[in-house]
Motif scaffolding. Structure first.
Motif, short mmCIF file in Angstrom:
data_model
loop_
_atom_site.label_atom_id
_atom_site.label_comp_id
_atom_site.label_asym_id
_atom_site.label_seq_id
_atom_site.Cartn_x
_atom_site.Cartn_y
_atom_site.Cartn_z
N ARG A 1 25.70 15.16 21.30
CA ARG A 1 26.96 14.89 22.00
C ARG A 1 27.17 15.79 23.22
O ARG A 1 27.77 15.37 24.20
CB ARG A 1 28.13 15.04 21.04
CG ARG A 1 28.11 14.00 19.94
CD ARG A 1 29.24 14.23 18.93
NE ARG A 1 29.04 13.42 17.74
CZ ARG A 1 29.60 12.24 17.53
NH1 ARG A 1 30.38 11.71 18.44
NH2 ARG A 1 29.37 11.59 16.42
N HIS B 1 25.00 13.56 25.67
CA HIS B 1 26.11 12.63 25.40
C HIS B 1 25.66 11.48 24.49
O HIS B 1 26.10 10.35 24.64
CB HIS B 1 26.72 12.11 26.71
CG HIS B 1 27.12 13.22 27.63
ND1 HIS B 1 28.21 14.03 27.40
CD2 HIS B 1 26.53 13.69 28.75
CE1 HIS B 1 28.29 14.93 28.36
NE2 HIS B 1 27.29 14.76 29.19
N GLU C 1 25.62 9.87 20.82
CA GLU C 1 26.43 9.88 19.60
C GLU C 1 25.66 9.44 18.36
O GLU C 1 26.08 9.71 17.24
CB GLU C 1 27.67 9.01 19.79
CG GLU C 1 28.61 9.58 20.84
CD GLU C 1 29.94 8.85 20.91
OE1 GLU C 1 30.26 8.09 19.98
OE2 GLU C 1 30.65 9.07 21.90
N SER D 1 21.56 13.75 16.75
CA SER D 1 21.47 15.05 17.41
C SER D 1 20.24 15.78 16.88
O SER D 1 19.87 15.62 15.71
CB SER D 1 22.73 15.88 17.21
OG SER D 1 22.98 16.13 15.84
N SER E 1 29.09 16.74 15.13
CA SER E 1 30.29 17.17 15.85
C SER E 1 31.08 18.04 14.88
O SER E 1 31.04 17.81 13.66
CB SER E 1 31.13 15.99 16.34
OG SER E 1 31.85 15.44 15.28
#
Length: 119
Positions: free
Chosen positions: A25, A29, A31, A34, A111
Motif C-alpha cells: 500500500r 499503492h 492493495e 504486500s 495495513s
C-alpha cells in the motif's frame, strides 16, 4: 506492463524493528498483496493481532517465535509459517543476542487497520 521496483520504502515502527516494503500500500499503492523485508532486534516483540489478511513469514536469519491461541512454535532460517486471516497470533524474536531477519508476504496487503493489533 511489469513494474520495476528499484527501492523499498522504509516504514517507521517503534521497538527498533525495520520494515522495508517492496510491494504494498505504501511503496507501490498495491492493495492485493504486500511484500516486506524485516529485521527484528534481539528481544523484540509486538502485541497480539488478529489480522484480516493471510501472512506468510519466511525466516532468513535468526529465529521467530509465533504464539497462537493454544500454543507456540519457533521457526528458523529457511522455514516458513502461514498464518491465515482471523487467527490470533503474536510474533516475537526470542533471542537476547541475535537479530531475526525475515520476509513477510500478506494478501491482501498489510495495513495497520487490517492488522487487528491489540492494545
Amino acid at each position: 506492463m511489469p513494474r520495476h521496483i528499484t527501492a523499498p520504502t522504509r516504514i517507521p515502527v517503534p521497538g527498533g524493528k525495520t520494515i522495508e516494503e517492496h510491494v504494498g500500500r505504501v511503496n507501490t499503492h498495491t492493495e492485493s498483496v504486500s511484500v516486506a523485508h524485516m529485521v527484528a532486534p534481539p528481544g523484540w516483540d509486538e502485541p497480539a493481532q488478529t489480522p484480516s489478511f493471510d501472512e506468510v513469514t519466511i525466516v532468513i536469519r535468526g529465529r521467530m517465535r509465533v504464539e497462537y491461541d493454544g500454543g507456540e512454535m519457533e521457526i528458523g532460517p529457511g522455514e516458513t509459517v502461514l498464518c491465515e486471516a482471523g487467527e490470533r497470533v503474536r510474533y516475537v524474536n526470542p533471542s537476547i543476542a541475535e537479530e531475526c531477519e525475515y520476509w513477510a508476504v500478506c494478501t491482501p496487503a498489510f495495513s495497520p487497520e487490517e492488522a487487528g493489533r491489540e492494545g
